[in-house]
Design a protein around this motif. Structure first.
Motif, PDB file in Angstrom:
ATOM      1  N   TYR A 180       0.712  -1.211  -0.094  1.00  0.00           N
ATOM      2  CA  TYR A 180       0.003  -0.153  -0.059  1.00  0.00           C
ATOM      3  C   TYR A 180       0.758   1.300  -0.197  1.00  0.00           C
ATOM      4  O   TYR A 180       0.142   2.457  -0.154  1.00  0.00           O
ATOM      5  N   GLY A 181       2.070   1.280   0.208  1.00  0.00           N
ATOM      6  CA  GLY A 181       3.090   2.288   0.219  1.00  0.00           C
ATOM      7  C   GLY A 181       2.937   3.037   1.378  1.00  0.00           C
ATOM      8  O   GLY A 181       3.057   4.249   1.558  1.00  0.00           O
ATOM      9  N   GLU A 182       2.441   2.500   2.724  1.00  0.00           N
ATOM     10  CA  GLU A 182       1.907   3.365   3.747  1.00  0.00           C
ATOM     11  C   GLU A 182       2.677   2.231   4.920  1.00  0.00           C
ATOM     12  O   GLU A 182       2.674   1.199   5.111  1.00  0.00           O
ATOM     13  N   LYS A 183       3.223   2.958   5.986  1.00  0.00           N
ATOM     14  CA  LYS A 183       3.665   2.603   7.135  1.00  0.00           C
ATOM     15  C   LYS A 183       2.444   2.134   8.223  1.00  0.00           C
ATOM     16  O   LYS A 183       1.689   2.894   8.220  1.00  0.00           O
ATOM     17  N   LEU A 184       2.911   1.012   8.545  1.00  0.00           N
ATOM     18  CA  LEU A 184       1.604   0.462   9.526  1.00  0.00           C
ATOM     19  C   LEU A 184       2.101   0.696  10.877  1.00  0.00           C
ATOM     20  O   LEU A 184       2.822  -0.056  11.577  1.00  0.00           O
ATOM     21  N   THR A 185       1.518   1.637  11.608  1.00  0.00           N
ATOM     22  CA  THR A 185       1.912   1.967  13.140  1.00  0.00           C
ATOM     23  C   THR A 185       0.866   1.529  13.590  1.00  0.00           C
ATOM     24  O   THR A 185      -0.277   0.833  13.546  1.00  0.00           O
ATOM     25  N   PHE A 186       0.724   1.599  15.153  1.00  0.00           N
ATOM     26  CA  PHE A 186      -0.178   1.197  16.057  1.00  0.00           C
ATOM     27  C   PHE A 186      -1.398   1.988  15.938  1.00  0.00           C
ATOM     28  O   PHE A 186      -2.663   1.563  16.216  1.00  0.00           O
ATOM     29  N   THR A 187      -1.293   3.261  15.699  1.00  0.00           N
ATOM     30  CA  THR A 187      -2.550   4.179  15.571  1.00  0.00           C
ATOM     31  C   THR A 187      -3.549   3.917  14.962  1.00  0.00           C
ATOM     32  O   THR A 187      -4.778   3.786  15.522  1.00  0.00           O
ATOM     33  N   PRO A 188      -3.583   3.383  13.581  1.00  0.00           N
ATOM     34  CA  PRO A 188      -4.767   3.088  13.145  1.00  0.00           C
ATOM     35  C   PRO A 188      -5.432   1.682  13.595  1.00  0.00           C
ATOM     36  O   PRO A 188      -6.709   1.515  13.569  1.00  0.00           O
TER      37      PRO A 188
END
Length: 431
Positions: free
Chosen positions: A250-258
């Motif tokens: 997806y070209g996005e970092k996966l943090t805990f926030t979402p």
């Protein structure tokens, strides 16, 4: 040439005023349509105000640091060329204040005021007009019946005064209650200051506004905070397993926030009375679930960008929006609409290493969730073989809520539901 009034633009719902930061043009300067004329600021975001037309600035009505209501005239422009249809003004002279403080509008062949056949519920009412109406005992419907002489029919102060002057059956002014403020017996302790050693730092505009907002929140809402801890081992393991593939796909970092935003939005759907605001003796129940995420800025101040309709977004969409809002916050590039309309706020105090926090409610919401640091520690867990000690990733969650409308049962049940959604996260979830 035609005259155009440059007005303070509307910069998002609930924004009623803005502060002028700086004029980029002076009286007499030639300007082009869409060229930036001045910079303004709300309590969180700085914005640029463009020119509505080509022309020359004839008059500037407010100066830097002035707080101006939305819709108020900022400057007078002598336009050249063809004007945008809605912005064109008549050749009538600009209204000037009279000695009595009223404004006379030069309109040949017309009475000093007119009434609409019926109230216009969409009529723009400035804070000044509303204030005058309240003091004079006018209902909103009565004010909305006045035919405004401002741009697009806006009701001006002069229209209201003319109406009051010619009203045949004036209503008695609403009596103002006499409020007696008891003298405070508390004197703040003196602050010691050593010349040449200590220093004084003036609060910047944003910090002063944050200070006022926090004091207002504590003064308005009786705060209660409850706590739980959640086992987020499954979430930690799942994120570690998929974050590289997630970014590649997806070209996005996966943090805990979402992940936290998703759990909160699900819990709000289960307990909609946590997604409300208080308006006097009325409770406004919001249909949209808009989750604000408290974000620290490089200068140490705080801002709360908003994930709109969080319950309708999947993990990819949530990750993309969270990353966009976080990056825009750090680069001072947030748009006014991106910090408006939150109905519930989360604050990830664990980012700074805090075990837990007691957050202050972001008015006019009624609850805020703080998420502590995720720490590994030995825990007793139940297995098929019985109780065992295992290394688990644990996190404290703390919910501050407004006890006027949220009682312990609702606050505790909502918080527990957020914890359940985190603990019951599907470890086999596909990205």
């Amino acid at each position: 040439m035609s005259v155009v009034e440059l007005r303070m633009p509307k910069m998002g719902e609930s924004i009623s005023e803005a502060t002028i930061i700086n004029w980029l043009k002076n009286v007499g300067d030639t300007i082009e349509e869409e060229e930036t004329i001045l910079e303004v600021a709300t309590d969180k975001v700085d914005s640029e105000v463009p020119s509505p037309c080509n022309g020359v600035i004839k008059e500037i009505l407010f100066q830097p640091n002035d707080v101006v209501p939305v819709g108020e005239v900022l400057a007078i422009i002598e336009a050249s060329g063809e004007l945008p249809k809605k912005r064109e003004q008549t050749e009538a002279p600009i209204a000037k204040p009279s000695a009595a403080g009223n404004t006379k509008t030069a309109t040949a062949g017309k009475s000093s005021f007119e009434l609409r056949n019926s109230p216009n519920p969409d009529a723009f009412l400035s804070p000044l007009v509303i204030s005058i109406a309240q003091k004079e005992g006018l209902s909103i419907e009565e004010v909305q019946s006045i035919q405004g002489t401002g741009t697009d029919g806006r009701i001006r102060k002069s229209d209201l005064f003319n109406y009051l002057k010619h009203r045949k059956y004036p209503l008695p002014s609403r009596p103002q209650p006499q409020v007696t403020t008891p003298a405070s017996s508390y004197n703040p302790p003196p602050i010691s200051f050593t010349e040449g050693k200590d220093r004084i730092v003036e609060m910047d505009r944003m910090r002063a506004m944050i200070a006022d907002h926090m004091v207002y929140s504590k003064h308005t809402s009786p705060h209660v905070t409850c706590y739980i801890e959640a086992d987020v081992t499954t979430i930690v393991n799942w994120r570690n397993k998929v974050k590289a593939d997630f970014q590649e796909k997806y070209g996005e970092k996966l943090t805990f926030t979402p992940i936290f935003v998703e759990a909160v939005s699900k819990a709000i759907a289960d307990f909609p009375m946590i997604n409300v605001s208080v308006d006097g003796k009325k409770i406004v129940v919001h249909s949209d679930i808009n989750v604000g995420m408290a974000t620290a800025l490089p200068n140490g101040n705080l801002i709360v960008p908003v994930v709109k309709n969080a319950d309708k977004k999947n993990m990819e969409e949530l990750a993309g929006e969270v990353n966009h809002l976080a990056n825009s916050s750090r680069n001072n590039a947030l748009k006014p609409d991106e910090i408006q309309g939150s109905t519930f706020t989360i604050s990830n105090v664990g980012t700074f290493g805090s075990l837990m926090g007691t957050p202050i409610i972001n008015q006019p919401e009624v609850a805020i969730l703080a998420l502590g640091i995720i720490k590994k520690r030995a825990e007793v867990i139940s297995t098929e073989k019985g109780d065992e000690i295992a290394i688990r990733s644990m996190m404290y969650l703390s919910l501050s809520f407004d006890h006027r409308v949220v009682d312990g049962y609702l606050g505790g049940s909502f918080l527990r539901k957020v914890g359940d959604y985190l603990e019951e996260f599907d470890e086999n979830r596909q990205i």
